[in-house]
Design a protein around this motif. Structure first.
Motif, PDB file in Angstrom:
ATOM      1  N   LEU A 147       0.721  -1.289   0.149  1.00 36.76           N
ATOM      2  CA  LEU A 147      -0.069   0.029   0.035  1.00 36.76           C
ATOM      3  C   LEU A 147       0.650   1.160   0.013  1.00 36.76           C
ATOM      4  N   LEU A 148       1.724   1.507   0.685  1.00 35.67           N
ATOM      5  CA  LEU A 148       2.642   2.551   1.111  1.00 35.67           C
ATOM      6  C   LEU A 148       3.727   2.865   0.164  1.00 35.67           C
ATOM      7  N   PHE A 149       4.227   1.829  -0.323  1.00 39.12           N
ATOM      8  CA  PHE A 149       5.496   1.985  -1.288  1.00 39.12           C
ATOM      9  C   PHE A 149       5.348   1.464  -2.733  1.00 39.12           C
ATOM     10  N   ILE A 150       4.086   1.122  -3.148  1.00 40.76           N
ATOM     11  CA  ILE A 150       3.852   0.830  -4.329  1.00 40.76           C
ATOM     12  C   ILE A 150       2.518   1.450  -4.936  1.00 40.76           C
ATOM     13  N   MET A 151       1.479   1.234  -4.226  1.00 42.08           N
ATOM     14  CA  MET A 151       0.074   1.935  -4.560  1.00 42.08           C
ATOM     15  C   MET A 151       0.022   3.506  -4.359  1.00 42.08           C
ATOM     16  N   VAL A 152       0.462   3.822  -3.152  1.00 43.66           N
ATOM     17  CA  VAL A 152       0.381   5.425  -2.924  1.00 43.66           C
ATOM     18  C   VAL A 152       1.430   6.217  -3.775  1.00 43.66           C
ATOM     19  N   PRO A 153       2.476   5.775  -4.290  1.00 43.18           N
ATOM     20  CA  PRO A 153       3.327   6.339  -5.221  1.00 43.18           C
ATOM     21  C   PRO A 153       2.644   6.301  -6.501  1.00 43.18           C
ATOM     22  N   ALA A 154       2.168   5.353  -6.956  1.00 43.15           N
ATOM     23  CA  ALA A 154       1.384   5.091  -8.124  1.00 43.15           C
ATOM     24  C   ALA A 154       0.104   6.023  -8.369  1.00 43.15           C
ATOM     25  N   PHE A 155      -0.780   6.199  -7.204  1.00 42.55           N
ATOM     26  CA  PHE A 155      -1.650   7.110  -7.303  1.00 42.55           C
ATOM     27  C   PHE A 155      -1.269   8.682  -7.219  1.00 42.55           C
ATOM     28  N   ILE A 156      -0.283   8.968  -6.532  1.00 41.96           N
ATOM     29  CA  ILE A 156       0.265  10.359  -6.750  1.00 41.96           C
ATOM     30  C   ILE A 156       0.585  10.526  -8.061  1.00 41.96           C
ATOM     31  N   THR A 157       1.360   9.657  -8.749  1.00 36.65           N
ATOM     32  CA  THR A 157       1.769  10.035 -10.015  1.00 36.65           C
ATOM     33  C   THR A 157       0.572  10.368 -10.861  1.00 36.65           C
ATOM     34  N   ARG A 158      -0.498   9.551 -10.723  1.00 36.37           N
ATOM     35  CA  ARG A 158      -1.831   9.740 -11.613  1.00 36.37           C
ATOM     36  C   ARG A 158      -2.507  11.272 -11.076  1.00 36.37           C
ATOM     37  N   HIS A 159      -2.227  11.615 -10.081  1.00 37.84           N
ATOM     38  CA  HIS A 159      -2.871  12.978  -9.427  1.00 37.84           C
ATOM     39  C   HIS A 159      -1.802  13.965  -8.873  1.00 37.84           C
ATOM     40  N   PRO A 160      -0.960  14.238  -9.939  1.00 39.76           N
ATOM     41  CA  PRO A 160       0.028  15.357  -9.367  1.00 39.76           C
ATOM     42  C   PRO A 160      -0.423  16.516  -9.093  1.00 39.76           C
ATOM     43  N   PRO A 161       0.256  17.411  -8.268  1.00 36.51           N
ATOM     44  CA  PRO A 161      -0.322  18.588  -7.800  1.00 36.51           C
ATOM     45  C   PRO A 161      -0.177  19.645  -8.636  1.00 36.51           C
ATOM     46  N   PRO A 162      -1.087  20.785  -8.578  1.00 36.81           N
ATOM     47  CA  PRO A 162      -0.957  21.921  -9.921  1.00 36.81           C
ATOM     48  C   PRO A 162       0.156  22.496  -9.749  1.00 36.81           C
TER      49      PRO A 162
END
Length: 528
Positions: A147-162
């Motif tokens: 969850l913390l090292f694979i899926m969370v970074p992948a989600f942050i990559t799909r939703h970058p900050p403005p």
């Protein structure tokens, strides 16, 4: 999608090489064929196929190879392909392009344990301590990593900050609502012409050097302790290990494993901290200087040990090592194993000569009986001419000084189930007079039916050639035995073949340091 793919490679510091030893580097590089980049095994160039055919003549065949591939050591099987240089080169390129994730993980672990970022190391110690106190958390650890090292970074990559419009450095704002603003990243192999590919090759060669150094260092440390090259040292290690294993079988359930793992893991990580190492070194130097300044009285006699609370304490590391050696000094010198060896004195008599015309032929480790394989094959007996040329078996040495004649030839003849021979029976009497006064332990070949006298056909012999004294032919035997030598009389009465032999024995004992014996003739090792 390829434009957004991510290549996992170690772009940080190179994976360090352990400096355990300095082996001589071997440069066995082979040029890589640029034209064989295709993954298809059937599209090989003429050079690759020619080289494969050449290797078929050089590489030995495997023991477990199928009969269908007996003529081709490089032939493929439905499960696993055989050796092929193009296939190996292609697989190495594929492996090197995908191994970057392993080196990346290794580099990050080393950074955590070496206190490059103290906050990361302290966080790791907290997590490790929680797991030691409650081992059931190990079940949830894989899910937490996912969850913390694979899926969370992948989600942050799909939703970058403005993008930030302010010139000041502010924390980026991540929006978790709305559609994804960036495509998903995928992991792809490193291209063969990229820097990541060569970084993987660099780390791979360093890891191979590390493994070789660790392997050699482990062998150099543990081999002398376990291979009984030094029997006293290995016996001490074996004895300590046996006592420790027996104690752990009874007390293992009483050990606080959680506290041991907690204290040991934290101590190992904290000891790698640069400040802690400097503190420990300074503390050891202060303690050493304090002990040197103490004026402690030496024991009586000028020994090197000091008395502390009624116990003798070594005053130097060398004295401590000598004390330990005295404590573990065990005796491994036991009575060496003893065996009895045998040698056969073989004599030959030429056809047509007198019965007393025996000639010393040689000393052989085999009796050369009529049914021996060498006798049937027509080979002459092998051995040496003199007793002095007979050597003890390898790893053994002589204990007794002389060879002793085995007069009881019946025992070894019956034990070997030798037929077609005659031998002497000591102690046989007839009408109160000893028929055999002296025996020499001889075992002779019986003559063939064509060469045997007709009058001998009426005499009864036993299965192994010794005379049946209870038969009716006993008076005839007594009448025919002259008053002279029994050996000549027996040979004259019953007829003999061309060969006879007798057995000599000698005692040997095992040597401490096994060394090969002579190269002339070895005696045969028997039982106690």
């Amino acid at each position: 999608m390829d434009e957004d793919a991510q290549v996992l490679a170690n772009r940080d510091e190179p994976v360090p090489v352990l400096s355990i030893s300095k082996p001589t580097p071997q440069r066995d590089g082979s040029p890589d064929s640029a034209h064989s980049r295709s993954s298809s095994q059937s599209k090989n160039s003429i050079q690759d196929r020619l080289f494969t055919k050449l290797l078929q003549q050089v590489i030995p065949k495997d023991d477990g190879e199928d009969e269908a591939n007996a003529g081709n050591p490089l032939a493929t099987s439905p499960k696993r392909p055989g050796f092929s240089l193009p296939l190996m080169s292609n697989n190495f390129r594929r492996f090197n392009a995908r191994i970057g994730v392993v080196f990346l993980f290794q580099n990050r672990v080393e950074r955590v344990l070496s206190w490059k970022t103290p906050t990361h190391t302290i966080s790791f110690l907290f997590a490790y301590s929680f797991i030691c106190l409650d081992p059931h958390l190990l079940i949830a650890l894989p899910l937490v990593v996912l969850l913390l090292f694979i899926m969370v970074p992948a989600f942050i990559t799909r939703h970058p900050p403005p993008p930030s419009t302010s010139t000041s450095s502010t924390t980026p704002y991540y929006s978790y609502e709305g559609p994804a603003l960036a495509p998903a990243t995928t992991i792809k192999p490193a291209p063969e012409t990229s820097k990541d590919f060569f970084r993987n090759m660099r780390d791979l060669q360093n890891v191979m050097a590390d493994f070789s150094d660790v392997h050699d260092a482990t062998i150099s440390v543990f081999a002398p302790l376990t291979n009984f090259a030094n029997e006293k040292l290995s016996s001490t290690v074996f004895l300590i290990g046996t006592v420790a294993a027996a104690g752990l079988f009874m007390t293992a359930h009483l050990l606080p494993l959680r506290l041991i793992m907690l204290a040991g893991g934290n101590a190992a990580v904290l000891a790698n901290n640069p400040k802690v190492r400097l503190f420990c070194q300074g503390l050891m130097e202060d303690v050493g200087n304090g002990l040197d300044n103490l004026d402690l009285p030496l024991p009586e006699g000028g020994g090197s040990n000091q008395d502390f609370l009624g116990a003798a304490v070594p005053s130097s590391p060398s004295a401590a090592m000598s004390t330990i050696e005295q404590l573990v000094d065990i005796s491994v010198d036991t009575d060496p194993e003893e065996r009895e060896v045998e040698i056969f004195e073989v004599q030959h008599r030429a056809p047509g000569t007198s019965q007393s015309g025996w000639e010393n032929f040689l000393f052989s480790p085999q009796p050369y009986d009529p049914l021996s394989p060498s006798r049937i094959a027509g080979d002459r007996p092998r051995g040496c001419r003199f007793f002095d040329d007979v050597r003890s078996p390898p790893g053994w040495k002589w204990k007794s000084k002389k060879w002793e004649l085995d007069l009881d030839c019946r025992e070894w003849v019956v034990e070997r189930m030798i037929t077609g021979v005659g031998f002497e029976v000591p102690g046989v009497t007839a009408e109160g007079r000893a028929v055999i006064d002296e025996v020499g332990g001889w075992v002779w070949d019986l003559p063939t039916e064509s060469s045997a006298p007709n009058e001998e056909k009426d005499m009864t012999t036993m299965a192994y050639g010794d005379l049946d004294m209870d038969s009716q032919s006993q008076p005839q035997l007594q009448a025919r035995v002259p008053a002279g030598d029994w050996e000549e009389a027996a040979a004259t009465s019953y007829g003999v073949g061309e060969w006879r032999r007798r057995r000599w024995v000698r005692v040997v004992q095992r040597m401490n340091n096994i060394q090969p014996g002579g190269t002339v003739t070895y005696s045969t090792l028997g039982h106690n």
